[in-house]
Write a protein that holds these residues in place. Sequence first.
Motif, PDB file in Angstrom:
ATOM      1  N   ASP A  82       0.853  -1.211   0.000  1.00  0.00           N
ATOM      2  CA  ASP A  82       0.000   0.000   0.000  1.00  0.00           C
ATOM      3  C   ASP A  82       0.882   1.252   0.000  1.00  0.00           C
ATOM      4  OD1 ASP A  82      -2.234  -1.549   0.256  1.00  0.00           O
ATOM      5  OD2 ASP A  82      -2.238  -1.451   2.471  1.00  0.00           O
ATOM      6  N   ILE A  83       1.845   1.207   0.864  1.00  0.00           N
ATOM      7  CA  ILE A  83       2.694   2.390   1.047  1.00  0.00           C
ATOM      8  C   ILE A  83       3.540   2.631  -0.191  1.00  0.00           C
ATOM      9  CG2 ILE A  83       4.580   3.311   2.449  1.00  0.00           C
ATOM     10  CD1 ILE A  83       3.393   1.293   4.632  1.00  0.00           C
ATOM     11  N   TYR A  84       4.050   1.528  -0.700  1.00  0.00           N
ATOM     12  CA  TYR A  84       4.900   1.647  -1.874  1.00  0.00           C
ATOM     13  C   TYR A  84       4.106   2.245  -3.038  1.00  0.00           C
ATOM     14  CZ  TYR A  84       8.976   0.393  -4.606  1.00  0.00           C
ATOM     15  OH  TYR A  84      10.120   0.447  -5.359  1.00  0.00           O
ATOM     16  N   ARG A  85       2.879   1.775  -3.173  1.00  0.00           N
ATOM     17  CA  ARG A  85       2.036   2.254  -4.264  1.00  0.00           C
ATOM     18  C   ARG A  85       1.720   3.734  -4.090  1.00  0.00           C
ATOM     19  NH1 ARG A  85      -2.330  -1.443  -4.297  1.00  0.00           N
ATOM     20  NH2 ARG A  85      -1.340  -2.876  -5.751  1.00  0.00           N
ATOM     21  N   MET A  86       1.371   4.081  -2.871  1.00  0.00           N
ATOM     22  CA  MET A  86       1.080   5.480  -2.587  1.00  0.00           C
ATOM     23  C   MET A  86       2.306   6.334  -2.934  1.00  0.00           C
ATOM     24  SD  MET A  86       1.542   8.147  -0.301  1.00  0.00           S
ATOM     25  CE  MET A  86       2.225   7.575   1.229  1.00  0.00           C
ATOM     26  N   SER A  87       3.416   5.816  -2.543  1.00  0.00           N
ATOM     27  CA  SER A  87       4.646   6.550  -2.759  1.00  0.00           C
ATOM     28  C   SER A  87       4.933   6.725  -4.254  1.00  0.00           C
ATOM     29  CB  SER A  87       5.768   5.774  -2.080  1.00  0.00           C
ATOM     30  OG  SER A  87       6.928   6.512  -2.064  1.00  0.00           O
ATOM     31  N   ARG A  88       4.738   5.642  -5.004  1.00  0.00           N
ATOM     32  CA  ARG A  88       4.957   5.726  -6.452  1.00  0.00           C
ATOM     33  C   ARG A  88       4.020   6.727  -7.096  1.00  0.00           C
ATOM     34  NH1 ARG A  88       9.277   3.606  -9.066  1.00  0.00           N
ATOM     35  NH2 ARG A  88       8.191   4.954 -10.519  1.00  0.00           N
ATOM     36  N   ASN A  89       2.803   6.755  -6.623  1.00  0.00           N
ATOM     37  CA  ASN A  89       1.830   7.680  -7.202  1.00  0.00           C
ATOM     38  C   ASN A  89       2.230   9.131  -7.008  1.00  0.00           C
ATOM     39  OD1 ASN A  89       0.232   5.715  -8.217  1.00  0.00           O
ATOM     40  ND2 ASN A  89      -1.120   5.621  -6.407  1.00  0.00           N
ATOM     41  N   LYS A  90       2.992   9.365  -5.989  1.00  0.00           N
ATOM     42  CA  LYS A  90       3.427  10.736  -5.714  1.00  0.00           C
ATOM     43  C   LYS A  90       4.619  11.135  -6.582  1.00  0.00           C
ATOM     44  CE  LYS A  90       2.206  13.191  -2.293  1.00  0.00           C
ATOM     45  NZ  LYS A  90       1.439  14.427  -2.447  1.00  0.00           N
ATOM     46  N   MET A  91       5.060  10.200  -7.409  1.00  0.00           N
ATOM     47  CA  MET A  91       6.312  10.440  -8.110  1.00  0.00           C
ATOM     48  C   MET A  91       6.220  11.295  -9.358  1.00  0.00           C
ATOM     49  SD  MET A  91       8.818   9.510  -6.523  1.00  0.00           S
ATOM     50  CE  MET A  91       7.997   9.831  -4.985  1.00  0.00           C
ATOM     51  N   GLN A  92       5.048  11.867  -9.584  1.00  0.00           N
ATOM     52  CA  GLN A  92       4.906  12.638 -10.817  1.00  0.00           C
ATOM     53  C   GLN A  92       5.851  13.843 -10.809  1.00  0.00           C
ATOM     54  OE1 GLN A  92       2.992  10.832 -12.450  1.00  0.00           O
ATOM     55  NE2 GLN A  92       1.838   9.870 -10.790  1.00  0.00           N
ATOM     56  N   ARG A  93       6.546  13.986 -11.897  1.00  0.00           N
ATOM     57  CA  ARG A  93       7.360  15.192 -12.033  1.00  0.00           C
ATOM     58  C   ARG A  93       6.457  16.339 -12.463  1.00  0.00           C
ATOM     59  NH1 ARG A  93      12.178  14.979 -15.864  1.00  0.00           N
ATOM     60  NH2 ARG A  93      12.608  16.939 -14.824  1.00  0.00           N
ATOM     61  N   PRO A  94       6.858  17.588 -12.266  1.00  0.00           N
ATOM     62  CA  PRO A  94       8.096  17.958 -11.598  1.00  0.00           C
ATOM     63  C   PRO A  94       8.006  17.760 -10.092  1.00  0.00           C
ATOM     64  CG  PRO A  94       6.821  19.924 -12.099  1.00  0.00           C
ATOM     65  CD  PRO A  94       6.067  18.770 -12.675  1.00  0.00           C
ATOM     66  N   TRP A  95       9.121  17.313  -9.537  1.00  0.00           N
ATOM     67  CA  TRP A  95       9.202  17.231  -8.088  1.00  0.00           C
ATOM     68  C   TRP A  95       9.387  18.637  -7.540  1.00  0.00           C
ATOM     69  CZ3 TRP A  95      13.149  13.586 -10.263  1.00  0.00           C
ATOM     70  CH2 TRP A  95      12.553  12.352 -10.590  1.00  0.00           C
ATOM     71  N   ARG A  96       9.273  18.749  -6.250  1.00  0.00           N
ATOM     72  CA  ARG A  96       9.324  20.096  -5.651  1.00  0.00           C
ATOM     73  C   ARG A  96      10.686  20.756  -5.933  1.00  0.00           C
ATOM     74  NH1 ARG A  96       5.722  23.861  -4.806  1.00  0.00           N
ATOM     75  NH2 ARG A  96       7.035  25.536  -4.004  1.00  0.00           N
ATOM     76  N   VAL A  97      11.727  19.992  -5.797  1.00  0.00           N
ATOM     77  CA  VAL A  97      13.039  20.456  -6.262  1.00  0.00           C
ATOM     78  C   VAL A  97      13.429  19.462  -7.343  1.00  0.00           C
ATOM     79  CG1 VAL A  97      15.466  20.806  -5.665  1.00  0.00           C
ATOM     80  CG2 VAL A  97      13.672  21.343  -3.984  1.00  0.00           C
TER      81      VAL A  97
END
Length: 924
Positions: free
Chosen positions: A711-726
């Motif tokens: 679950d966590i890994y998936r959530m984390s991957r979903n947040k990976m959309q670029r652009p990242w904050r930095v």
Amino acid sequence: MAGLTGHPVLEIGDKFEELQNNIINNNKNKEVIDKAGLVLKGEENSNNNNNNQGGERDMAPPTSNSLHRSGSRPQLDLSKAAIQGNSEERDPTILLPNQSDDISHFALDIGGSLIKLVYFSRHEGQSIDDKRKRTVKEISNGSRRSYPILGGRLHFVKFETSKLNECLDFISSKQLHNGRIDSHYWNSESPNKENAVIKATGGGAYKFADLFKERLGVSIDKEDEMDCLVAGANFLLKAIRHEAFTHMEGHKEFVQIDHNDLFPYLLVNVGSGVSMIKVDGDGKFQRVSGTNVGGGTYWGLGRLLTKCNSFDELLELSQRGDNRTIDMLVGDIYGGMDYSKIGLSASTIASSFGKAISDKKELEDHRPEDISLSLLRMISYNIGQISYLNALRFGLKRIFFGGFFIRGHAYTMDTISFAVHFWSQGQAQAMFLRHEGFLGALGAFMSYEKLGLDDLMVHQLVERFPMGAPYTGGKIHGPPLGNLNEKISWMEKFVLKGTEITAPVPMAPPGTTGLGGFEVPSSKGGTLRSDASALNVGVLHLVPTLEVFPLLANPKMYEPNTIDLSDHCELEYWFTVLSEHLPDLVDKAVASEGGTDDAKRRGDAFARAFSAHLARLMEEPAAYGKLGLANLLELREECLREFQFLDAYRSIKQRENEVSLAVLPDLLMELDRMDEEARLLTLIEGVLAANIFDWGSRACVDLYHKGTIIDIYRMSRNKMQRPWRVDDFDLFRERMLGSEGKKPRPHKRALLFVDNSGADVVLGMLPLARELLRRGTEVVLVANSLPALNDVTAMELPDIVAEAAKHCDILRRAAEAGGLLVDAMTNTLDGSKENCSSVPLMVVENGCGSPCIDLRQVSSELASAAKHADLIILEGMGRALHTNFNARFKCEALKLAMVKNQRLAEKLIKGEIYDCVCRYEPAS
Ligand SMILES: Nc1ncnc2c1ncn2[C@@H]1O[C@H](COP(=O)(O)OP(=O)(O)O)[C@@H](O)[C@H]1O
Ligand SMILES: CC(C)(COP(=O)(O)O)[C@@H](O)C(=O)NCCC(=O)O
Ligand SMILES: [Mn+2]
């Protein structure tokens, strides 16, 4: 792989799920659930039950708390020294057969009021099965450095001179005079006992020489007191980063001393009497003045006038005093008015104790509190003033005050500072020393020849603040209670007595009127800090193997901490975070030790000790030196080790490693199907996403209790959309892959500072390392020397790499070339060993046992590996954000982290929790 729209790593998620389902559906495999840790819910239980499974031992060998932050260079016996192994090597190991392991030294300063003792103890070493050390090939030019240097610590202890017997008992109980401190030597006769000579300074070295001979059988080698004071002060000012500080109007600030611009200065030692010494260099000084109105005067006169039983009691009284009832003020003489023409306010003391003449009051009619304050002000002010006059005589701008009269007492320091500032009109500066009263004893200690102490540099000293001493109950203490049981018993005793173990009550900053006057300290009516905590002196670890990281662009300007805890709001926030995390940490720690009663008792003691540290620092943030967030996080780890929790997250780490290693082959296959560009992006995303597995973050721990790894890994991957904050990924990609068909040269050597165990290192950093290796870049994995949270350690990495290498040729060859796989890899994929031309993959330890890294103090191994590196990758919040976010390097640097704390996200990157940082910086 239903519904997972082609995002390669998400397929790994399916694999996880599949694994998990298989296991859950299969009752026979119930044990595997626990072992693999796929279900994070209720993990404390499985942790408890499963603590000593064999697999755990395989993956995470037991570590020692005394592994690396130790070491010292006491006198070495080089006789019969021989080179071990190949003498052609550049830095071969040298065997010192006659080097005794347990040399210890101690020295004394026996003053009119107090005996100060400085002693050296060897680190109680443990032999550790460090596969990495046995197998890793040398990083720089094929040779491996060796340090035939012992670990050691300097302890600082004091006793009242009137209780000399306590001091003698202490020395003989620790067998210091026999040159041995280990308990198993207690009853053994030292061959040198008859001829034992100890260094001592101060008048008592003369006065009590016979007694030492009689009681301990040792002769005293007398060292000159002034020589010792100067040697001690010079050493401290050069070697301890946060030794000197100013103290004005309740505000303490550490002063960075430039070693090349230290002399001349005035040293004022305020002991029983006062010495003023003009110091021009090492061993170059002149005692230019002194005064007989000193610490002995305050304590002696104070005792007579107030009937106090101890110095501390007298000082404590002063905190509740009002000196206006006894001092004659300018206003008393001028009818309540200032005498502004000469700069004196109405509240300025015109005459100390002056009111006592006109009053009809007897001594009993005065409050002891008022007398104590009046006396303290009189003496402190007078010392400040005479010091200034002497500084003026010789044109000295800096005055350092030492001696135990100061006692870290805010009001005393403020008064002295005020006098110096007032009379010099701001031209001269009063500074104080954290080791205030130990200058002479330290100097005597350093007079042992060839000790090597004076060669030590700032980066080779680590100060630690173990618990114990504050709880011994007495006013003058020995060092922190050495025996763990003893320490815990003390804590329990205090708890039973209903005495809260919190830091003592702070002293409010006194106000000044701006003119010559000085208001009374606003009292909180509390007690003075217990003696040991007021000393602000820790145990000094001497670690000659530590070095400054050679790739720092500007080591002098380098500040590891990003978060400045001198901002009170910030301090409060992080203290709350750490306090709230404590119960969970204690649970994990206790479980990691099998959940036994003993472990629970230690867990409890750890929690109390750490809370006491927090409370102490909350009151006086600069008590242990300049305080940054990294120091707090390290203190927590040190405190765990003190209570013998050597690896609190051991089983969690092991479980997460196993799970991640199980899916690694699939991830690698998926990566290999991609083109170079997609692969690089996926790899960086992978590092960022997997950085979520951080047991030090409150938010993440909450997540783990709500869901499974997948679950966590998936959530984390979903947040990976670029652009990242930095997001400097495009720059990094260009550097790696080039643009417009131009292929840039690959990096020669990359240092990868790895962070967490499990997915973070296995699915994040290892695949990235593999990519670099594939491009011909040597890779050095840099990991912690000691455990901290769920961070992977250098000792654990070889096994992880070996496991990963079973499924990957690139990793296998590189690990072989790096000497990581010697015996581990007999059953490789194809059994071939032909390829030794591969670029090596290596592991080095960083010298730390903290989630953060201070690059001023790294292992020599890392420093040596860094010499050939042209790329640094710092990963994780601790290493890349809390520390080093602002660090600049001589080579290229990539800082990768997921921000797992809302406040940090707002503050540092103006973003949100779970935002990511990918900062790429070319060489500066
Ligand atoms: N616990 C204490 N007992 C006695 N004096 C203390 C204590 N703590 C601080 N002091 C102060 O420190 C002074 C002694 O300072 P120190 O530097 O040890 O000098 P000395 O070498 O003359 O003993 C005492 O005169 C007193 O003012
Ligand atoms: C201790 C840590 C720096 C470790 O983070 P990491 O380096 O593993 O990314 C981090 O978990 C942290 O800052 N924790 C405290 C903040 C919080 O609980 O939100
Ligand atoms: Mn970490």
